[in-house]
Write a protein that holds these residues in place. Structure first.
Motif, PDB file in Angstrom:
ATOM      1  N   THR A 148      17.263  -5.409  -7.294  1.00  0.00           N
ATOM      2  CA  THR A 148      17.165  -6.869  -7.441  1.00  0.00           C
ATOM      3  C   THR A 148      15.933  -7.483  -7.252  1.00  0.00           C
ATOM      4  O   THR A 148      15.403  -8.207  -8.023  1.00  0.00           O
ATOM      5  N   GLU A 149      15.414  -7.213  -6.074  1.00  0.00           N
ATOM      6  CA  GLU A 149      14.047  -7.738  -5.485  1.00  0.00           C
ATOM      7  C   GLU A 149      12.718  -7.320  -6.333  1.00  0.00           C
ATOM      8  O   GLU A 149      11.887  -7.765  -6.696  1.00  0.00           O
ATOM      9  N   VAL A 150      12.876  -5.950  -6.316  1.00  0.00           N
ATOM     10  CA  VAL A 150      11.469  -4.930  -6.633  1.00  0.00           C
ATOM     11  C   VAL A 150      11.690  -4.743  -8.170  1.00  0.00           C
ATOM     12  O   VAL A 150      10.561  -5.207  -8.809  1.00  0.00           O
ATOM     13  N   VAL A 151      12.665  -4.204  -8.568  1.00  0.00           N
ATOM     14  CA  VAL A 151      12.739  -3.766 -10.088  1.00  0.00           C
ATOM     15  C   VAL A 151      12.844  -4.899 -11.058  1.00  0.00           C
ATOM     16  O   VAL A 151      11.919  -5.325 -11.989  1.00  0.00           O
ATOM     17  N   PHE A 152      13.766  -5.601 -10.776  1.00  0.00           N
ATOM     18  CA  PHE A 152      14.116  -6.936 -11.962  1.00  0.00           C
ATOM     19  C   PHE A 152      13.560  -8.235 -11.090  1.00  0.00           C
ATOM     20  O   PHE A 152      13.688  -9.108 -12.056  1.00  0.00           O
ATOM     21  N   LYS A 153      13.197  -8.143 -10.063  1.00  0.00           N
ATOM     22  CA  LYS A 153      12.371  -9.387  -9.495  1.00  0.00           C
ATOM     23  C   LYS A 153      13.130 -10.577  -9.825  1.00  0.00           C
ATOM     24  O   LYS A 153      12.908 -11.779 -10.363  1.00  0.00           O
ATOM     25  N   LYS A 154      14.675 -10.717  -9.582  1.00  0.00           N
ATOM     26  CA  LYS A 154      15.363 -11.906  -9.534  1.00  0.00           C
ATOM     27  C   LYS A 154      15.340 -12.535  -8.090  1.00  0.00           C
ATOM     28  O   LYS A 154      16.022 -13.825  -8.189  1.00  0.00           O
ATOM     29  N   ARG A 155      14.660 -12.081  -7.389  1.00  0.00           N
ATOM     30  CA  ARG A 155      14.358 -13.102  -6.267  1.00  0.00           C
ATOM     31  C   ARG A 155      15.726 -13.703  -5.458  1.00  0.00           C
ATOM     32  O   ARG A 155      15.817 -14.959  -5.242  1.00  0.00           O
ATOM     33  N   MET A 156      16.516 -12.655  -5.297  1.00  0.00           N
ATOM     34  CA  MET A 156      17.853 -12.883  -4.539  1.00  0.00           C
ATOM     35  C   MET A 156      17.590 -13.806  -3.218  1.00  0.00           C
ATOM     36  O   MET A 156      18.303 -14.711  -2.696  1.00  0.00           O
ATOM     37  N   LEU A 157      16.622 -13.312  -2.346  1.00  0.00           N
ATOM     38  CA  LEU A 157      16.132 -13.807  -1.038  1.00  0.00           C
ATOM     39  C   LEU A 157      15.894 -15.193  -1.365  1.00  0.00           C
ATOM     40  O   LEU A 157      16.231 -16.021  -0.476  1.00  0.00           O
ATOM     41  N   LYS A 158      14.880 -15.704  -2.243  1.00  0.00           N
ATOM     42  CA  LYS A 158      14.754 -17.040  -2.475  1.00  0.00           C
ATOM     43  C   LYS A 158      15.788 -17.964  -2.943  1.00  0.00           C
ATOM     44  O   LYS A 158      15.843 -19.149  -2.346  1.00  0.00           O
ATOM     45  N   GLN A 159      16.634 -17.291  -3.698  1.00  0.00           N
ATOM     46  CA  GLN A 159      17.961 -18.104  -3.982  1.00  0.00           C
ATOM     47  C   GLN A 159      18.687 -18.552  -2.599  1.00  0.00           C
ATOM     48  O   GLN A 159      19.079 -19.517  -2.531  1.00  0.00           O
ATOM     49  N   MET A 160      18.761 -17.366  -1.822  1.00  0.00           N
ATOM     50  CA  MET A 160      19.629 -17.653  -0.748  1.00  0.00           C
ATOM     51  C   MET A 160      19.015 -18.539   0.307  1.00  0.00           C
ATOM     52  O   MET A 160      19.758 -19.268   0.915  1.00  0.00           O
ATOM     53  N   MET A 161      17.568 -18.847   0.368  1.00  0.00           N
ATOM     54  CA  MET A 161      17.131 -19.626   0.957  1.00  0.00           C
ATOM     55  C   MET A 161      17.052 -21.166   0.426  1.00  0.00           C
ATOM     56  O   MET A 161      16.199 -21.913   1.011  1.00  0.00           O
TER      57      MET A 161
ATOM     58  N   ILE B  13       4.417 -11.453  -2.459  1.00  0.00           N
ATOM     59  CA  ILE B  13       4.950 -11.592  -0.933  1.00  0.00           C
ATOM     60  C   ILE B  13       6.630 -11.279  -1.071  1.00  0.00           C
ATOM     61  O   ILE B  13       7.300 -10.647  -0.281  1.00  0.00           O
ATOM     62  N   TRP B  14       7.220 -11.990  -2.051  1.00  0.00           N
ATOM     63  CA  TRP B  14       8.675 -11.719  -2.463  1.00  0.00           C
ATOM     64  C   TRP B  14       8.811 -10.436  -2.716  1.00  0.00           C
ATOM     65  O   TRP B  14       9.754  -9.753  -2.175  1.00  0.00           O
ATOM     66  N   THR B  15       8.061  -9.435  -3.364  1.00  0.00           N
ATOM     67  CA  THR B  15       7.960  -8.235  -3.520  1.00  0.00           C
ATOM     68  C   THR B  15       8.124  -7.233  -2.476  1.00  0.00           C
ATOM     69  O   THR B  15       8.789  -6.528  -2.025  1.00  0.00           O
ATOM     70  N   ARG B  16       7.042  -7.661  -1.571  1.00  0.00           N
ATOM     71  CA  ARG B  16       6.836  -6.864  -0.315  1.00  0.00           C
ATOM     72  C   ARG B  16       8.193  -7.171   0.746  1.00  0.00           C
ATOM     73  O   ARG B  16       8.480  -6.243   1.056  1.00  0.00           O
ATOM     74  N   VAL B  17       8.539  -8.395   0.689  1.00  0.00           N
ATOM     75  CA  VAL B  17       9.799  -8.717   1.441  1.00  0.00           C
ATOM     76  C   VAL B  17      11.109  -7.841   0.724  1.00  0.00           C
ATOM     77  O   VAL B  17      11.948  -7.338   1.674  1.00  0.00           O
ATOM     78  N   GLY B  18      11.070  -7.655  -0.436  1.00  0.00           N
ATOM     79  CA  GLY B  18      12.152  -6.980  -1.187  1.00  0.00           C
ATOM     80  C   GLY B  18      11.868  -5.416  -0.554  1.00  0.00           C
ATOM     81  O   GLY B  18      13.144  -4.985  -0.113  1.00  0.00           O
ATOM     82  N   TRP B  19      10.742  -4.835  -0.599  1.00  0.00           N
ATOM     83  CA  TRP B  19      10.670  -3.570  -0.191  1.00  0.00           C
ATOM     84  C   TRP B  19      10.967  -3.443   1.163  1.00  0.00           C
ATOM     85  O   TRP B  19      11.563  -2.279   1.626  1.00  0.00           O
ATOM     86  N   ALA B  20      10.575  -4.463   1.960  1.00  0.00           N
ATOM     87  CA  ALA B  20      10.835  -4.571   3.430  1.00  0.00           C
ATOM     88  C   ALA B  20      12.519  -4.314   3.657  1.00  0.00           C
ATOM     89  O   ALA B  20      12.986  -3.484   4.615  1.00  0.00           O
ATOM     90  N   TRP B  21      13.169  -5.116   2.937  1.00  0.00           N
ATOM     91  CA  TRP B  21      14.884  -5.124   3.139  1.00  0.00           C
ATOM     92  C   TRP B  21      15.289  -3.812   2.629  1.00  0.00           C
ATOM     93  O   TRP B  21      16.031  -3.182   3.486  1.00  0.00           O
TER      94      TRP B  21
END
Length: 218
Positions: free
Chosen positions: A121-134, A144-152
């Protein structure tokens, strides 16, 4: 409220295990009478009774979560569907073979499913689920969103391996210690990781664009 609802199966697993651990004989008799048909030998031994009762409870609790959401006509998260499927399969194996090893794999499988979900979701398709959740509260660069996706994703993969290490190496043969870690250790680690992610994101938040001065640019 949703946080407590999501944690309900974990809490009930812990409570039912602790109660049964202090009432092993009674629990074994009850399980043999009511779910003995799901056990290969037809009999639940006292030693395995606590984790088997906790397994039954967590299966029922997870199923009830789905039923309640459906009855309230609310969406059921994919991870909840996945968790239900995993707990039913591994729970059934735990009961049939009278062996807690199967249910000990449940957190790991769920963690790895979540890790794969974040990666796609976050890294491959870049849908930014975390951004939507916030709710779009933080405006940070896409990198930065990509790094956070990798981190999770890596966090969940790591948690999966940590669960296996605790269950089968560090506390091998000590189900009680694993239950304590599963309930409290993983909760603390997850909360600490969430706080760290929040701090990281806040440090990279972009400043809001300055408003144009009155009459400017005319």
């Amino acid at each position: 409220m949703k946080f407590l609802f999501d944690l309900l199966p974990v809490i009930l697993f812990f409570v039912s295990y602790k109660w049964a651990d202090g009432n092993k004989e009674v629990t074994a008799e009850w399980l043999t009478h009511y779910v003995g048909f799901a056990v290969a030998s037809g009999t639940v031994v006292a030693k395995q009774a606590p984790v088997l009762l906790a397994t039954v409870v967590v299966v029922v609790a997870t199923l009830l979560q789905v039923v309640i959401l459906k009855a309230a006509r609310k969406p059921v998260d994919r991870i909840l569907w996945a968790s239900l499927g995993v707990v039913i399969v591994l729970g059934a194996l735990t009961l049939w073979f009278n062996n807690e090893a199967f249910i000990m794999w449940k957190p790991t499988v769920v963690y790895w499913i979540m890790g794969l979900g974040f990666l796609l979701t976050e890294v491959v398709f870049k849908k930014r689920m975390l951004k939507q959740m916030m709710g779009g509260q933080l405006d940070v660069p896409e990198a930065i969103w990509t790094r956070v996706g990798w981190a999770w994703a890596l966090f969940f993969v790591g948690m999966g391996f940590l669960n296996l290490y605790v269950a089968f190496v560090l506390y091998a043969g000590n189900t009680d210690a694993w239950v304590n870690f599963k309930t409290w250790g993983t909760l603390v680690l997850t909360l600490l990781f969430i706080v760290a992610q929040g701090v990281y994101l806040s440090r990279h938040a972009l400043e809001p664009a300055a408003e144009a001065a009155p009459g400017g640019g005319q």
